[in-house]
Design an enzyme around this catalytic site. Structure first.
Site, PDB file in Angstrom:
ATOM      1  N   SER A 122       0.822  -1.207   0.000  1.00  0.00           N
ATOM      2  CA  SER A 122       0.000   0.000   0.000  1.00  0.00           C
ATOM      3  C   SER A 122       0.856   1.258   0.000  1.00  0.00           C
ATOM      4  O   SER A 122       1.947   1.281   0.586  1.00  0.00           O
ATOM      5  CB  SER A 122      -0.902   0.018   1.232  1.00  0.00           C
ATOM      6  OG  SER A 122      -1.582   1.257   1.353  1.00  0.00           O
ATOM      7  N   TYR A 149      -2.632   0.388   9.924  1.00  0.00           N
ATOM      8  CA  TYR A 149      -2.739  -0.314   8.639  1.00  0.00           C
ATOM      9  C   TYR A 149      -1.453  -0.146   7.838  1.00  0.00           C
ATOM     10  O   TYR A 149      -0.859  -1.115   7.358  1.00  0.00           O
ATOM     11  CB  TYR A 149      -3.937   0.222   7.852  1.00  0.00           C
ATOM     12  CG  TYR A 149      -3.921  -0.177   6.392  1.00  0.00           C
ATOM     13  CD1 TYR A 149      -4.114  -1.494   6.005  1.00  0.00           C
ATOM     14  CD2 TYR A 149      -3.682   0.774   5.400  1.00  0.00           C
ATOM     15  CE1 TYR A 149      -4.081  -1.868   4.660  1.00  0.00           C
ATOM     16  CE2 TYR A 149      -3.655   0.420   4.058  1.00  0.00           C
ATOM     17  CZ  TYR A 149      -3.844  -0.897   3.698  1.00  0.00           C
ATOM     18  OH  TYR A 149      -3.805  -1.258   2.374  1.00  0.00           O
ATOM     19  N   LYS A 186     -17.679  -1.207   1.428  1.00  0.00           N
ATOM     20  CA  LYS A 186     -16.595  -0.672   2.235  1.00  0.00           C
ATOM     21  C   LYS A 186     -17.006   0.457   3.178  1.00  0.00           C
ATOM     22  O   LYS A 186     -16.188   0.918   3.975  1.00  0.00           O
ATOM     23  CB  LYS A 186     -15.449  -0.200   1.334  1.00  0.00           C
ATOM     24  CG  LYS A 186     -14.710  -1.369   0.677  1.00  0.00           C
ATOM     25  CD  LYS A 186     -13.670  -0.898  -0.341  1.00  0.00           C
ATOM     26  CE  LYS A 186     -12.503  -0.202   0.300  1.00  0.00           C
ATOM     27  NZ  LYS A 186     -11.604  -1.144   0.989  1.00  0.00           N
TER      28      LYS A 186
END
Length: 336
Positions: A122, A149, A186
């Site tokens: 990411s 994250y 989401k």
């Protein structure tokens, strides 16, 4: 349904999620039906993402490695796209279990059986960008992600780079701001386009966050927005390169996956209004306190490494991608 022993299978984890389900669809469109889909299939709001796809079988994420040991399938490649992606989840233990430890098990399995592995990293690993957005392996240890994250994704990247035992090919793709169909489940973490479309439909206007940082005007926060259809094309190309009997294949390692061009949220919202044939109507609101000091104001992928590896297909422009998403999926109520 095919038999497991008929042909080598392709594993797609996160197959009920956003990018994973789009990858399954793209594989189907390219005549690949020998797929094993891995995810938590008990999440009802994800059902539409996978139930219409063609595959051999689904396997629950938590029992996947036991299933592998029992079935011993021949695997041609693993697309490990399953992850905990909620940037507002601050319990690191949750991210560590799913994004680090599970990925380590996947790596070790692929290494032991010499299976190519493509996994989702990411752009969140880059933090506030003080070290730039270059997919250079030397900088990975110095990166300081802004949330658990991003930390978990960077921890796995660091771990992968330290391994002397590796799959025959591996790529950690640093996804930038991916948008497109199949993100309907989401909620808060869906793209600004998804939320903008719903706001336009319901209220006729879009609310964007004010800037809370000097040097950035309201709505001028910049991100590298990449359409999911380009993301799956890159992953498919990597698979094809591994299957091809040619020299000069891409080297294993980390690769940025964005467009290489940062665009503003105002540009994004204007493109969304254009997709529903309306004039822009934007209102600015304060950013929630819980994400204010963890917010990236600028991201832009350096895409040179992927280009040098041989990928030269054009990417959707922001306007092209948003228009396709809004007209053909959001307005039509369709999944990909």
């Amino acid at each position: 349904m095919s038999n497991l022993n008929d042909t080598p299978v392709i594993i797609v984890t996160g197959a009920a999620g956003f990018i994973g389900s789009c990858m399954v669809q793209f594989l189907n469109e390219n005549e690949h039906h020998n797929l094993i889909l891995v995810d938590d299939f008990g999440v009802e709001k994800k059902r539409a993402n996978w139930e219409g796809k063609e595959y051999i079988r689904t396997v629950e994420r938590q029992s996947f490695f036991e299933w592998l040991e029992k079935e011993q399938p021949e695997i041609s490649i693993v697309f490990h796209l399953g992850a905990r992606t909620d940037t507002t989840e601050f319990d690191y233990a949750i991210h560590e279990e799913l994004n680090v430890q599970y990925s380590q098990k996947m790596w070790e399995y692929c290494t032991a059986r010499q299976i190519p592995l493509v996994y989702a990293s990411s752009a969140a690993t880059y933090g506030n960008g003080e070290l730039g957005y270059n997919d250079d392996h030397e900088v990975v240890k110095q990166l300081q992600p802004l949330n658990p994250y991003g930390i978990s994704k960077n921890e796995f990247d660091k771990w992968a780079l330290q391994q002397t035992q590796q799959p025959p090919f591996w790529a950690g793709l640093k996804f930038f701001n991916v948008y497109g169909p199949n993100e309907y489940h989401k909620a808060r973490m869906a793209s600004v386009i998804f939320h903008s479309f719903n706001q336009i439909r319901d209220t006729g206007l879009v609310k964007l966050f004010r800037s809370h940082k000097d040097g950035f005007n309201d709505g001028e926060q910049l991100r590298d927005f990449v359409y999911v259809k380009d993301v799956v094309k890159v992953m498919y190309w990597l698979m094809q390169q591994q299957e091809a009997d040619t020299a000069g294949k891409p080297a294993s390692g980390l690769y940025n996956l964005g467009t290489g061009t940062a665009r503003s949220f105002i540009d994004l919202v204007k493109a969304t209004f254009a997709g529903v044939d309306k004039e822009p109507n934007i209102q600015f609101i304060d950013m929630p306190e819980d994400i204010r000091d963890k917010y990236q104001y600028f991201t832009e992928a350096n895409m040179n490494k992927l280009k040098e590896a041989g990928y030269h297909k054009p990417f959707y422009s922001l306007e092209e991608g948003v228009d396709d998403y809004v007209r053909n999926y959001l307005s039509a109520g369709k999944i990909f």
